[in-house]
Design an enzyme around this catalytic site. Structure first.
Site, PDB file in Angstrom:
ATOM      1  N   LYS A  41      63.798  -5.071  24.826  1.00 39.69           N
ATOM      2  CA  LYS A  41      63.988  -4.156  25.966  1.00 39.69           C
ATOM      3  C   LYS A  41      63.164  -4.544  27.198  1.00 39.69           C
ATOM      4  O   LYS A  41      63.502  -4.150  28.306  1.00 39.69           O
ATOM      5  CB  LYS A  41      63.643  -2.724  25.559  1.00 39.69           C
ATOM      6  CG  LYS A  41      64.662  -2.092  24.620  1.00 39.69           C
ATOM      7  CD  LYS A  41      64.250  -0.688  24.200  1.00 39.69           C
ATOM      8  CE  LYS A  41      65.283  -0.107  23.250  1.00 39.69           C
ATOM      9  NZ  LYS A  41      64.945   1.248  22.821  1.00 39.69           N
ATOM     10  N   GLY A  59      58.783  -1.207  24.496  1.00 38.79           N
ATOM     11  CA  GLY A  59      59.862  -0.815  25.405  1.00 38.79           C
ATOM     12  C   GLY A  59      60.236   0.657  25.276  1.00 38.79           C
ATOM     13  O   GLY A  59      60.378   1.369  26.275  1.00 38.79           O
ATOM     14  N   LYS A 105      47.874  -3.625  25.690  1.00 34.04           N
ATOM     15  CA  LYS A 105      49.176  -3.162  26.193  1.00 34.04           C
ATOM     16  C   LYS A 105      49.109  -1.690  26.590  1.00 34.04           C
ATOM     17  O   LYS A 105      49.729  -1.257  27.559  1.00 34.04           O
ATOM     18  CB  LYS A 105      50.269  -3.394  25.138  1.00 34.04           C
ATOM     19  CG  LYS A 105      50.815  -4.813  25.193  1.00 34.04           C
ATOM     20  CD  LYS A 105      51.679  -5.153  24.003  1.00 34.04           C
ATOM     21  CE  LYS A 105      53.027  -4.490  23.995  1.00 34.04           C
ATOM     22  NZ  LYS A 105      53.809  -4.872  22.780  1.00 34.04           N
ATOM     23  N   GLY A 154      64.802  10.577  15.400  1.00 30.99           N
ATOM     24  CA  GLY A 154      65.320   9.963  16.623  1.00 30.99           C
ATOM     25  C   GLY A 154      66.824  10.073  16.823  1.00 30.99           C
ATOM     26  O   GLY A 154      67.347   9.520  17.796  1.00 30.99           O
TER      27      GLY A 154
HETATM   28  P1  ATR Z   1      60.804  -1.227  21.189  1.00 28.26           P
HETATM   29  O1  ATR Z   1      61.655  -1.832  22.242  1.00 28.26           O
HETATM   30  O2  ATR Z   1      61.606  -0.579  20.113  1.00 28.26           O
HETATM   31  O3  ATR Z   1      59.731  -0.325  21.729  1.00 28.26           O
HETATM   32  P2  ATR Z   1      58.810  -3.268  21.000  1.00 28.26           P
HETATM   33  O4  ATR Z   1      58.783  -3.364  22.483  1.00 28.26           O
HETATM   34  O5  ATR Z   1      58.797  -4.533  20.195  1.00 28.26           O
HETATM   35  O6  ATR Z   1      60.062  -2.470  20.482  1.00 28.26           O
HETATM   36  O7  ATR Z   1      57.549  -2.347  20.578  1.00 28.26           O
HETATM   37  C1  ATR Z   1      57.237  -2.118  19.234  1.00 28.26           C
HETATM   38  C2  ATR Z   1      56.037  -1.190  19.160  1.00 28.26           C
HETATM   39  O8  ATR Z   1      55.718  -0.978  17.777  1.00 28.26           O
HETATM   40  C3  ATR Z   1      54.778  -1.735  19.810  1.00 28.26           C
HETATM   41  O9  ATR Z   1      53.998  -0.654  20.284  1.00 28.26           O
HETATM   42  C4  ATR Z   1      54.081  -2.405  18.610  1.00 28.26           C
HETATM   43  O10 ATR Z   1      52.695  -2.559  18.748  1.00 28.26           O
HETATM   44  P3  ATR Z   1      52.096  -3.901  19.479  1.00 28.26           P
HETATM   45  O11 ATR Z   1      52.210  -3.656  20.942  1.00 28.26           O
HETATM   46  O12 ATR Z   1      50.698  -3.980  19.006  1.00 28.26           O
HETATM   47  O13 ATR Z   1      52.950  -5.051  18.998  1.00 28.26           O
HETATM   48  C5  ATR Z   1      54.370  -1.401  17.541  1.00 28.26           C
HETATM   49  N1  ATR Z   1      54.280  -1.963  16.194  1.00 28.26           N
HETATM   50  C6  ATR Z   1      55.148  -2.818  15.597  1.00 28.26           C
HETATM   51  N2  ATR Z   1      54.739  -3.108  14.349  1.00 28.26           N
HETATM   52  C7  ATR Z   1      53.576  -2.423  14.156  1.00 28.26           C
HETATM   53  C8  ATR Z   1      52.670  -2.294  13.061  1.00 28.26           C
HETATM   54  N3  ATR Z   1      52.865  -2.933  11.899  1.00 28.26           N
HETATM   55  N4  ATR Z   1      51.587  -1.486  13.214  1.00 28.26           N
HETATM   56  C9  ATR Z   1      51.387  -0.822  14.371  1.00 28.26           C
HETATM   57  N5  ATR Z   1      52.208  -0.903  15.450  1.00 28.26           N
HETATM   58  C10 ATR Z   1      53.284  -1.687  15.340  1.00 28.26           C
END
Ligand code: ATR
Length: 271
Positions: free
Chosen positions: A65, A128, A154, A233
């Site tokens: 995204k 995103g 972030k 969701g």
């Molecule tokens: P989306 O578009 O669905 O928001 P994304 O932009 O890839 O997908 O964001 C995924 C979110 O899930 C991020 O906040 C990510 O944390 P990071 O910024 O540290 O990557 C979080 N996330 C994914 N896997 C995770 C995990 N195992 N533990 C904690 N947070 C996680």
């Protein structure tokens, strides 16, 4: 026949094709919608397919995204300020994009009588989807947003007068017994994990997950068990999808859709 798709990775659990194909059938629209698992290096090829008319529009989901914004000719100013897009199409030979997640989230809160105005809200995740939800919460007048993210930098990048960033492990200090807690991370999508320690959950909290498949993540399952108000969701997903349709077809198709029937159809497909 028009062609649409959702792109992402993983994509196998997406109900976007079911949603859109149900609407096309019920409104007698000559169109089809598929899901495409793409790799980062294939994003440009997908944009090319919109350019040459193979695809009439796409939705974008995890994890593209934000990064797909580099390949677009025009980004709607609101989507630009949110920092993520989930709906793309061609207009006057330009590839243009928009964000319908923020609107989907507002509609989902409204229809479930959840009002974050003047409240402190906890948001887990700064990706995103998280960015769209931050925008929705500000639109609805949230007083303070505690933003917890695994990658602290972030969250810190999004800090402003309302958003206060914390690392995700720092939950104990910020979660209260009556907090509204929103999970926007992907934790719980493909496993039984919770994005935060279940001991911090309380029956006076409102727990929201942007994940709709499974319909009850470990986070929501525990919330339901202790008697907290919970929301998955699915409503947000349906509202963002209907808003995408209105953008692609340039008219208010969503008003002709029977929301309850569509939701019942999608719910039956969830585990
Ligand atoms: P989306 O578009 O669905 O928001 P994304 O932009 O890839 O997908 O964001 C995924 C979110 O899930 C991020 O906040 C990510 O944390 P990071 O910024 O540290 O990557 C979080 N996330 C994914 N896997 C995770 C995990 N195992 N533990 C904690 N947070 C996680």
């Amino acid at each position: 026949m028009k062609h649409f798709a959702v792109i992402g990775s993983p994509i196998e659990f997406s109900l976007s094709p079911a949603l859109h194909n149900w609407v096309f059938k019920s409104l007698n629209i000559q169109a089809e919608y598929e899901k495409i698992n793409v790799k980062n290096e294939e994003l440009l090829d997908i944009i090319q397919q919109i350019k040459n008319g193979e695809l009439d529009g796409i939705n974008v989901t995890i994890p593209y995204k934000e990064c797909i914004m580099d390949f677009l000719d025009e980004i709607n100013p609101r989507a630009e300020s949110i920092g993520s897009v989930n709906c793309i199409m061609k207009s006057n030979s330009k590839i243009i994009s928009n964000n319908t997640d923020w609107y989907g989230f507002i509609k989902a809160l409204e229809s479930n009588h959840i009002d974050p105005s003047d409240k402190e809200v906890i948001v887990l995740g700064a990706g995103g989807t998280g960015k769209s939800i931050l925008f929705s919460l500000k639109q609805l007048g949230a007083k303070k947003i505690i933003l917890l993210n695994r990658t602290f930098e972030k969250a810190k990048d999004l800090q402003d007068k309302i958003i206060i960033p914390y690392p995700l492990y720092d939950t104990k200090h910020v979660i209260k017994n009556d907090s509204i807690i929103i999970n926007t991370t992907s934790v719980g999508m493909q496993n039984n994990q919770s994005p935060l320690d279940l001991d911090l959950l309380h029956n006076n909290q409102i727990l929201i997950d942007v994940i709709y498949n499974p319909k009850e993540t470990a986070f929501l399952k525990f919330g339901n068990k202790i008697g907290a108000k919970t929301l998955n969701g699915l409503d947000m997903f349906i509202y963002q999808g209907l808003a995408s349709l209105d953008l692609w077809f340039g008219e208010s198709l969503s008003k002709q859709v029977n929301f309850i029937q569509l939701k019942t159809y999608l719910e039956a497909k969830l585990c």
